[in-house]
Design a protein around this motif. Sequence first.
Motif, mmCIF file in Angstrom:
data_model
loop_
_atom_site.group_PDB
_atom_site.id
_atom_site.type_symbol
_atom_site.label_atom_id
_atom_site.label_comp_id
_atom_site.label_asym_id
_atom_site.label_seq_id
_atom_site.Cartn_x
_atom_site.Cartn_y
_atom_site.Cartn_z
ATOM 1 N N THR A 63 -8.519 4.327 7.144
ATOM 2 C CA THR A 63 -8.497 2.857 7.077
ATOM 3 C C THR A 63 -8.222 2.352 5.711
ATOM 4 O OG1 THR A 63 -9.548 2.309 9.211
ATOM 5 C CG2 THR A 63 -9.450 0.497 7.848
ATOM 6 N N GLU A 64 -8.988 2.891 4.846
ATOM 7 C CA GLU A 64 -8.908 2.593 3.457
ATOM 8 C C GLU A 64 -7.620 2.764 2.790
ATOM 9 O OE1 GLU A 64 -10.795 0.277 2.129
ATOM 10 O OE2 GLU A 64 -12.033 0.244 3.926
ATOM 11 N N LEU A 65 -7.294 4.270 3.046
ATOM 12 C CA LEU A 65 -5.940 4.832 2.652
ATOM 13 C C LEU A 65 -4.805 4.052 3.065
ATOM 14 C CD1 LEU A 65 -6.702 8.685 2.775
ATOM 15 C CD2 LEU A 65 -7.150 7.051 0.924
ATOM 16 N N VAL A 66 -4.848 3.694 4.452
ATOM 17 C CA VAL A 66 -3.874 2.718 4.924
ATOM 18 C C VAL A 66 -3.498 1.600 4.335
ATOM 19 C CG1 VAL A 66 -2.960 1.652 7.251
ATOM 20 C CG2 VAL A 66 -3.835 4.247 7.288
ATOM 21 N N LEU A 67 -4.797 0.771 4.092
ATOM 22 C CA LEU A 67 -4.677 -0.515 3.571
ATOM 23 C C LEU A 67 -4.161 -0.434 2.159
ATOM 24 C CD1 LEU A 67 -8.064 -1.801 4.812
ATOM 25 C CD2 LEU A 67 -5.902 -2.642 5.430
ATOM 26 N N ALA A 68 -4.590 0.379 1.481
ATOM 27 C CA ALA A 68 -4.391 0.618 0.103
ATOM 28 C C ALA A 68 -2.732 0.789 0.412
ATOM 29 C CB ALA A 68 -4.816 1.848 -0.628
ATOM 30 N N ASP A 69 -2.209 1.807 1.004
ATOM 31 C CA ASP A 69 -0.752 2.115 1.322
ATOM 32 C C ASP A 69 -0.125 0.745 1.237
ATOM 33 O OD1 ASP A 69 -0.712 4.649 0.187
ATOM 34 O OD2 ASP A 69 -0.645 5.456 2.046
ATOM 35 N N LEU A 70 -0.477 0.108 2.511
ATOM 36 C CA LEU A 70 0.063 -1.145 2.822
ATOM 37 C C LEU A 70 0.213 -2.362 1.704
ATOM 38 C CD1 LEU A 70 1.229 -2.768 5.209
ATOM 39 C CD2 LEU A 70 -0.925 -3.639 5.876
ATOM 40 N N GLY A 71 -0.744 -2.465 1.064
ATOM 41 C CA GLY A 71 -0.769 -3.215 -0.249
ATOM 42 C C GLY A 71 0.489 -2.758 -1.101
ATOM 43 N N ALA A 72 0.632 -1.614 -1.500
ATOM 44 C CA ALA A 72 1.428 -0.945 -2.481
ATOM 45 C C ALA A 72 2.871 -1.128 -1.931
ATOM 46 C CB ALA A 72 1.388 0.460 -2.662
ATOM 47 N N HIS B 253 4.644 -0.100 10.582
ATOM 48 C CA HIS B 253 4.030 1.334 10.741
ATOM 49 C C HIS B 253 2.573 1.417 10.220
ATOM 50 C CE1 HIS B 253 3.854 5.627 11.653
ATOM 51 N NE2 HIS B 253 3.451 5.683 10.446
ATOM 52 N N LEU B 254 2.331 1.105 8.923
ATOM 53 C CA LEU B 254 1.062 1.053 8.310
ATOM 54 C C LEU B 254 0.179 -0.011 8.972
ATOM 55 C CD1 LEU B 254 2.372 1.792 4.599
ATOM 56 C CD2 LEU B 254 0.936 3.267 6.163
ATOM 57 N N ASP B 255 0.856 -1.157 9.107
ATOM 58 C CA ASP B 255 0.050 -2.172 9.526
ATOM 59 C C ASP B 255 -0.611 -2.038 10.985
ATOM 60 O OD1 ASP B 255 -0.876 -4.918 9.052
ATOM 61 O OD2 ASP B 255 0.579 -5.775 10.555
ATOM 62 N N SER B 256 0.012 -1.171 11.669
ATOM 63 C CA SER B 256 -0.676 -0.652 12.754
ATOM 64 C C SER B 256 -1.549 0.241 12.841
ATOM 65 C CB SER B 256 0.651 0.059 14.102
ATOM 66 O OG SER B 256 1.115 1.323 13.389
ATOM 67 N N GLY B 257 -1.841 0.728 11.525
ATOM 68 C CA GLY B 257 -2.955 1.561 11.470
ATOM 69 C C GLY B 257 -2.619 3.167 11.390
ATOM 70 N N LYS B 258 -1.275 3.307 11.359
ATOM 71 C CA LYS B 258 -0.939 4.761 11.284
ATOM 72 C C LYS B 258 -0.485 5.249 9.784
ATOM 73 C CE LYS B 258 1.396 4.028 15.959
ATOM 74 N NZ LYS B 258 2.487 3.970 16.769
ATOM 75 N N PRO B 259 -0.828 6.546 9.437
ATOM 76 C CA PRO B 259 -0.457 6.900 8.294
ATOM 77 C C PRO B 259 1.030 7.165 7.852
ATOM 78 C CG PRO B 259 -1.222 8.805 9.546
ATOM 79 C CD PRO B 259 -1.207 7.432 10.315
ATOM 80 N N ALA B 260 1.537 7.125 6.766
ATOM 81 C CA ALA B 260 2.890 7.276 6.430
ATOM 82 C C ALA B 260 3.483 8.869 6.951
ATOM 83 C CB ALA B 260 3.183 7.187 4.856
ATOM 84 N N LEU B 261 2.574 9.759 6.915
ATOM 85 C CA LEU B 261 2.803 10.993 7.403
ATOM 86 C C LEU B 261 3.506 10.905 8.869
ATOM 87 C CD1 LEU B 261 2.686 13.872 6.029
ATOM 88 C CD2 LEU B 261 0.547 14.068 7.182
ATOM 89 N N LEU B 262 3.164 10.086 9.604
ATOM 90 C CA LEU B 262 3.717 10.277 11.014
ATOM 91 C C LEU B 262 4.788 9.481 11.369
ATOM 92 C CD1 LEU B 262 0.172 10.079 13.090
ATOM 93 C CD2 LEU B 262 1.442 12.340 12.128
ATOM 94 N N LEU B 263 5.265 8.695 10.374
ATOM 95 C CA LEU B 263 6.684 7.830 10.447
ATOM 96 C C LEU B 263 7.776 8.970 10.395
ATOM 97 C CD1 LEU B 263 8.029 5.056 10.304
ATOM 98 C CD2 LEU B 263 8.393 5.341 7.772
#
Length: 367
Positions: free
Chosen positions: A130-139, A171-181
């Motif tokens: 969750t923390e990694l996804v939130l950091a990515d979403l902000g970026a 994609h990130l906002d739904s809680g999924k990691p960028a790796l799965l896009l």
Amino acid sequence: MLRAGIVGLPNVGKSTLFNAMTRSRKAQAANYPFCTIDPNVGAVTVPDARLAFLSEMSKTQKTIPAVIEMVDIAGLVKGASQGEGLGNQFLTHIREVDAIVQVVRCFEDENIHHVSGAVDPIGDIEVINTELVLADLGAVQKRIEKTAKGARGGDKVAKAELALLERLAPHLDSGKPALLLSVSDEEKPILKHFQLLTAKPTIFACNVAEGDLAKADDHPLVQKVRAYAKEHLSTEAVVISAQIESDLVELSDAEAADYLKELGVAESGVGGLIRATYHLLGLRTYFTTGEKETRAWTIPEGATGPQAAGVIHSDFERGFIAAECVAYDVLKSLGTMAKAKEAGKWRIEGKEYVVADGDVLEFRFNV
């Protein structure tokens, strides 16, 4: 050299595991949060049983295994994406590695503090993810703002970036990691350029108690982690016992083998984890062998003959003529290089040849 970062909540065994993998005492391992602040970096030898046969066959004077770098990163806590704990430092250090080894506590020990108050490996994983996804979403959101202006001005690069960013955000906002896009071949280098935390390949290390290692496949917490890893990240989980690995550092090879036998396991869990991490980084191995030296050379998956030669010396790549090779399994089944040549298994490959993991090679070159 590519690096893998060891991450996890505080007190899950990261530093103990790092010390075991690097066969050192570089990282402080203590029973309190944030005993690691600055990342520890160490070289890790990749265990490879194939080297022993090749060295014996060639009566080699010196054997050199493949090596990767591991980074022991400070423990993360809930709120890290907002700067809690050592959040900003932690996220910066993760951004600098090429793959992630996420250590998950799967053991009970009332003497070792758990930041959440109870052992819950899935909960721990979800805190970190969750923390990694939130950091990515902000970026990503910040990058959209910066890129939109260039895209409106007709910049083709900005347009391509913006199109991917606008798919990444929900994609990130739904809680999924960028790796799965799902991304096209053209989008892959763009995604890599973004340096997103959740775009990095990840593997899990289930840290179990000493008494659970022999039957770890049946351990309910390990089973939960493996199921979660497969379902949510399409990755694997490897079992280790960091404390056992720490004890093994002090033993000779013979003593370590006897100790593991007493525990009912054939190999140290760290060996399997190192090999899995090596492949996670997209690395493969080819060999050169002779009386002076038998060596494992590291190449990226998909490397051609000239690229593999260039790992030894740039002159080898520049003046590449051909690669003489035989597959390791074939060579071992026949027993000697001479028999491989007699059987017609010693091949000559050109510049387009993609080197396979385990190839034994000799290069022809002219500079």
